[in-house]
Enzyme design. Structure first.
Site, PDB file in Angstrom:
ATOM      1  N   HIS A  23      30.501  -2.249  -3.374  1.00  0.00           N
ATOM      2  CA  HIS A  23      30.645  -1.047  -4.192  1.00  0.00           C
ATOM      3  C   HIS A  23      31.293   0.090  -3.416  1.00  0.00           C
ATOM      4  O   HIS A  23      32.304   0.634  -3.814  1.00  0.00           O
ATOM      5  CB  HIS A  23      29.293  -0.607  -4.755  1.00  0.00           C
ATOM      6  CG  HIS A  23      29.433   0.410  -5.834  1.00  0.00           C
ATOM      7  ND1 HIS A  23      29.650   1.752  -5.566  1.00  0.00           N
ATOM      8  CD2 HIS A  23      29.448   0.290  -7.174  1.00  0.00           C
ATOM      9  CE1 HIS A  23      29.786   2.402  -6.706  1.00  0.00           C
ATOM     10  NE2 HIS A  23      29.672   1.549  -7.708  1.00  0.00           N
TER      11      HIS A  23
ATOM     12  N   GLU B 192      34.692   2.069  -4.045  1.00  0.00           N
ATOM     13  CA  GLU B 192      34.649   3.530  -3.901  1.00  0.00           C
ATOM     14  C   GLU B 192      34.647   4.051  -2.464  1.00  0.00           C
ATOM     15  O   GLU B 192      34.496   5.244  -2.245  1.00  0.00           O
ATOM     16  CB  GLU B 192      33.422   4.068  -4.651  1.00  0.00           C
ATOM     17  CG  GLU B 192      33.599   3.981  -6.158  1.00  0.00           C
ATOM     18  CD  GLU B 192      32.379   4.443  -6.939  1.00  0.00           C
ATOM     19  OE1 GLU B 192      31.532   5.137  -6.367  1.00  0.00           O
ATOM     20  OE2 GLU B 192      32.292   4.076  -8.116  1.00  0.00           O
TER      21      GLU B 192
ATOM     22  N   HIS C  79      31.924  -3.707 -12.569  1.00  0.00           N
ATOM     23  CA  HIS C  79      32.918  -3.695 -11.477  1.00  0.00           C
ATOM     24  C   HIS C  79      33.504  -5.089 -11.243  1.00  0.00           C
ATOM     25  O   HIS C  79      34.714  -5.238 -11.082  1.00  0.00           O
ATOM     26  CB  HIS C  79      32.294  -3.185 -10.182  1.00  0.00           C
ATOM     27  CG  HIS C  79      32.048  -1.710 -10.173  1.00  0.00           C
ATOM     28  ND1 HIS C  79      33.048  -0.799 -10.398  1.00  0.00           N
ATOM     29  CD2 HIS C  79      30.924  -0.990  -9.965  1.00  0.00           C
ATOM     30  CE1 HIS C  79      32.539   0.421 -10.330  1.00  0.00           C
ATOM     31  NE2 HIS C  79      31.246   0.338 -10.073  1.00  0.00           N
TER      32      HIS C  79
HETATM   33 CO    CO Z   1      29.949   1.904  -9.708  1.00  0.00          CO
END
Ligand code: CO
Length: 297
Positions: A180, A210, A242
């Site tokens: 993530h 991210e 995702h």
């Molecule tokens: Co997210």
């Protein structure tokens, strides 16, 4: 914040009533069995197919801790809202803990199902601390650490992720894990993950949605190593939004499409880490560690 306070006050008041009226006429002393629970806390998912991850965790947690009540809390408000419309009620950590306190649970382990101790784990730690400071609430409340809580966990999980590679993979084919990532400093754990991966398998990489490393970092390494084909595997507890959209979809900006444009064939494998029993064991080991510790951190 107002809402949170209200819930806290309600929980404390209800607890007060329980404590003071429950004892009238009946003896509390006869209640010898201590009520124990584990509260499993995750970001949550609204993807139906991704829930297999959570079902697997619950199954394994029940098997390992048969005498404990297992409950769930989702931290993501928008997911709780979405699920509510489908008739599925999931509590926030605060509400779930208030209910447990209300029902007379004296010992609760709040087990983080996060991957890294990032901002969501920080928030959860604050919630647990808040309950801890209410002495008449849950007498014994502890927090279990996320998946990558220390070096030993990291080393173990890197090995497990490498073992999860499809059997048909040849050594010149790459493995690309999608984490993530976060702006929180705990993002450094992904960088450490990449370093360990590289020691064990030069064609295995981790990137994040991210944070760092990025997909660009991976593409550079693939080119250096002359890799033409990779397996794309989520490094998130669930193969949710995702994994499905940002990783595996046919949209222009998915990892699969971007790699294709770079001349790298990407085969997505839609499986969350919590579908892997051996990875769930790492979380449950952290839970047991918290259970057996005298400290609450
Ligand atoms: Co997210």
């Amino acid at each position: 914040m107002k809402k949170i306070l209200l819930v806290m006050v309600c929980a404390m008041f209800a607890n007060f009533l329980n404590a003071h009226c429950g004892g009238c006429g009946t003896s509390n002393k006869t209640e010898t069995k201590m009520k124990k629970a584990i509260l499993l806390v995750t970001f949550g998912t609204s993807e139906k197919s991704a829930r297999v991850s959570f079902e697997n965790i619950e199954k394994l947690a029940k098997k390992r801790f048969p005498n404990m009540e297992i409950r769930w809390a989702y931290t993501a408000k928008f997911i709780r809202k979405k699920l509510k419309k489908e008739g599925i009620i999931l509590d926030s950590p605060i509400l779930a803990l208030s209910k447990l306190a209300n029902e007379g649970y004296e010992s609760v382990i709040v087990q983080s199902l996060h991957t890294i101790p990032g901002s969501e784990f920080d928030e959860l730690s604050k919630t647990v601390a808040m309950f801890k400071h209410q002495k008449d609430n849950i007498a014994d409340i502890k927090i279990g650490k996320p998946l990558l809580a220390n070096y030993a966990n990291l080393d173990r999980v890197v090995d497990l992720m490498l073992q999860s590679a499809p059997k048909e993979r040849t050594k010149d084919e790459g493995l690309v894990f999608m984490g993530h990532g976060t702006h929180h400093y705990a993002n450094l754990i992904y960088v450490a993950f990449q370093a360990l991966l590289n020691d064990k398998d030069v064609n295995a990489f981790i990137g994040t949605v991210e944070g760092n490393p990025t997909l660009d970092d991976i593409i550079k390494k693939c080119k250096t190593n002359n890799i033409k084909k990779v397996y794309l595997i989520p490094f998130m507890s669930v193969a949710g939004d995702h994994a499905k959209n940002d990783m595996a979809s046919d949209e222009d900006d998915s990892w699969k499409s971007i790699l294709k444009k770079e001349g790298i064939l990407a085969i997505p494998i839609l499986k969350g880490t919590a579908e892997n029993d051996k990875i769930v064991d790492v979380w449950l080991d952290n839970c047991e560690k918290a259970m057996n510790s005298n400290h609450s951190h």
